[in-house]
Design a protein around this motif. Structure first.
Motif, short mmCIF file in Angstrom:
data_model
loop_
_atom_site.label_atom_id
_atom_site.label_comp_id
_atom_site.label_asym_id
_atom_site.label_seq_id
_atom_site.Cartn_x
_atom_site.Cartn_y
_atom_site.Cartn_z
N LEU A 100 117.37 14.09 42.22
CA LEU A 100 117.16 15.17 41.50
C LEU A 100 116.61 14.79 39.77
O LEU A 100 115.51 15.00 39.47
CB LEU A 100 118.19 16.29 41.07
CG LEU A 100 118.41 17.28 42.41
CD1 LEU A 100 119.54 17.91 42.27
CD2 LEU A 100 117.12 18.21 42.65
N VAL A 101 117.46 13.65 39.44
CA VAL A 101 117.17 13.12 38.13
C VAL A 101 115.67 12.03 38.23
O VAL A 101 114.87 12.35 37.34
CB VAL A 101 118.18 12.11 37.65
CG1 VAL A 101 117.83 11.26 36.56
CG2 VAL A 101 119.35 12.98 37.49
N ALA A 102 115.67 11.34 39.43
CA ALA A 102 114.44 10.78 39.33
C ALA A 102 113.15 11.27 39.64
O ALA A 102 112.14 11.15 39.04
CB ALA A 102 114.69 9.80 40.53
N THR A 153 112.83 18.37 42.19
CA THR A 153 113.23 19.09 43.58
C THR A 153 112.13 18.88 44.49
O THR A 153 112.01 19.15 45.95
CB THR A 153 113.15 20.53 43.34
OG1 THR A 153 112.15 20.94 42.94
CG2 THR A 153 114.59 21.05 42.44
N ALA A 154 111.05 18.02 44.27
CA ALA A 154 109.96 17.93 45.28
C ALA A 154 110.13 17.31 46.46
O ALA A 154 109.73 17.78 47.46
CB ALA A 154 108.80 17.09 44.33
N PRO A 155 110.73 16.23 46.46
CA PRO A 155 111.33 15.49 47.73
C PRO A 155 112.11 16.41 48.66
O PRO A 155 112.01 16.27 49.65
CB PRO A 155 112.08 14.40 47.15
CG PRO A 155 111.82 14.27 45.67
CD PRO A 155 111.69 15.35 45.11
N PHE A 156 112.98 17.33 47.91
CA PHE A 156 113.73 18.13 48.89
C PHE A 156 112.74 19.25 49.61
O PHE A 156 112.82 19.62 50.82
CB PHE A 156 114.87 18.80 48.16
CG PHE A 156 116.03 17.99 47.63
CD1 PHE A 156 117.13 17.93 48.48
CD2 PHE A 156 116.04 17.44 46.41
CE1 PHE A 156 118.06 16.96 48.30
CE2 PHE A 156 116.98 16.75 46.20
CZ PHE A 156 118.20 16.47 47.00
N ILE A 201 123.80 10.85 45.69
CA ILE A 201 122.42 10.51 46.25
C ILE A 201 121.74 11.73 45.79
O ILE A 201 120.52 11.48 45.37
CB ILE A 201 122.48 10.24 47.79
CG1 ILE A 201 123.08 8.83 48.14
CG2 ILE A 201 120.83 10.14 48.30
CD1 ILE A 201 123.06 8.82 49.66
N GLY A 202 122.05 12.91 46.10
CA GLY A 202 121.33 14.23 45.73
C GLY A 202 120.86 14.16 44.13
O GLY A 202 120.04 14.59 43.71
N VAL A 259 115.29 10.26 51.91
CA VAL A 259 116.40 9.92 51.05
C VAL A 259 117.12 11.38 50.71
O VAL A 259 118.42 11.41 50.80
CB VAL A 259 116.27 8.92 49.79
CG1 VAL A 259 117.18 9.11 49.03
CG2 VAL A 259 115.71 7.63 50.11
N PRO A 260 116.34 12.24 50.37
CA PRO A 260 116.86 13.65 49.93
C PRO A 260 117.57 14.24 51.30
O PRO A 260 118.65 15.00 51.06
CB PRO A 260 115.88 14.51 49.29
CG PRO A 260 114.70 13.89 49.96
CD PRO A 260 115.06 12.20 50.00
#
Length: 294
Positions: A52-54, A57-60, A47-48, A178-179
């Motif tokens: 990251l690919v999609a 790092t913004a969602p984290f 999932i991580g 999700v992150p």
């Protein structure tokens, strides 16, 4: 494809991916904690990496904005991810999934206490029926092969903990969680590492373990996307499918008879939740129905 169809399809596929989880936990021949370690670690990495690919790092980084809510969500998901494996090894699959179906009851109580949301009369009736069903399941645990009250209590604790995580996520609904699922699973893997003995996973079981991780990662992503397009009542109705199909799958493949008490108690729990969600859905449809033209 309409948003409604898209949401139903995404959620349905997510639920179908989670149905075999209990079967994987039963058939993979590895110690309980070793299996739990590999589950959370592989799914967390999958999932991580996907996030990251999609999206980078913004969602984290966005999880910071949710503050304590994201911390509660991470803790709850970590406990639930490990706890499910332990519960399925300790009691019957039917007992675990029927008890976990009580999650909306805890969520309603937490929403009342922490978010100030009132509990409707519909939800009061649902809570009463679910408690009656859980009592029947608990009574039968002493009579049924493969069932144990310790495993039942663990499943109930997971339900309460995960409901708390979902309530925290609702409080911070502007931030994608999700992150946080990836962080939760990787954190759980780190906690388990000293006691899990990861190398005790037999090489012959690795293909099944990887397939298990693929199903779980796909499920997490799909179920997270579904509520963007459909209501929580519709998601709730589809998630009930897992509670029906998971014990039937284990019964069909491994011959694990759920026992009459689990079937009766489970029918009461699922029936109450089904009717409650159906009523909520019908009411929502009436509210949002377009006004007739004169």
């Amino acid at each position: 494809m309409t948003d409604q169809t898209k949401g139903l399809l995404l959620t349905f596929l997510g639920v179908m991916c989670i149905v075999p989880e209990a079967l994987f936990v039963r058939v993979i021949d590895a110690p309980m904690l070793t299996l739990a370690f590999w589950k959370v670690t592989l799914v967390g990495v999958a999932i991580g990496t996907g996030v990251l690919v999609a999206q980078g790092t913004a969602p984290f980084r966005a999880l910071h904005r949710a503050g304590w809510a994201s911390a509660i969500y991470v803790g709850g998901v970590a406990c639930a991810g490990v706890g499910f494996v332990l519960a399925v090894r300790l009691t019957s699959v039917a007992n675990v999934v029927f008890i976990l179906a009580s999650l909306p009851v805890f969520a309603a109580i937490y929403s009342r206490v922490f978010l100030g949301e009132p509990i409707s009369r519909r939800m009061f009736l649902t809570i009463a029926a679910v408690l009656a069903g859980l009592a029947v399941i608990a009574f039968g645990s002493g009579e049924t092969e493969n069932a144990s009250r310790a495993g039942d209590l663990l499943a109930l604790a997971i339900s309460a903990i995960f409901a708390g995580a979902l309530t925290a996520a609702r409080h911070a609904r502007a931030v994608s969680m999700v992150p946080a699922v990836a962080l939760a699973y990787l954190l759980a893997g780190l906690v388990l590492l000293p006691v899990a003995q990861p190398l005790q996973m037999p090489g012959s079981e690795l293909p099944q373990m990887l397939l298990y991780a693929v199903f779980m990662a796909a499920s997490a992503g799909l179920i997270a996307l579904g509520p963007r397009y459909i209501s929580s009542a519709e998601v709730g109705l589809l998630v009930l499918l897992e509670s029906v199909l998971a014990p039937l799958l284990v019964w069909a493949v491994l011959g694990e008879d759920p026992g009459i008490y689990a079937l009766i108690g489970g029918a009461i729990v699922l029936g109450a939740l089904f009717l409650s969600n159906l009523f909520a859905l019908a009411r929502r449809r009436r509210v949002v129905a377009p006004l007739p033209h004169h």
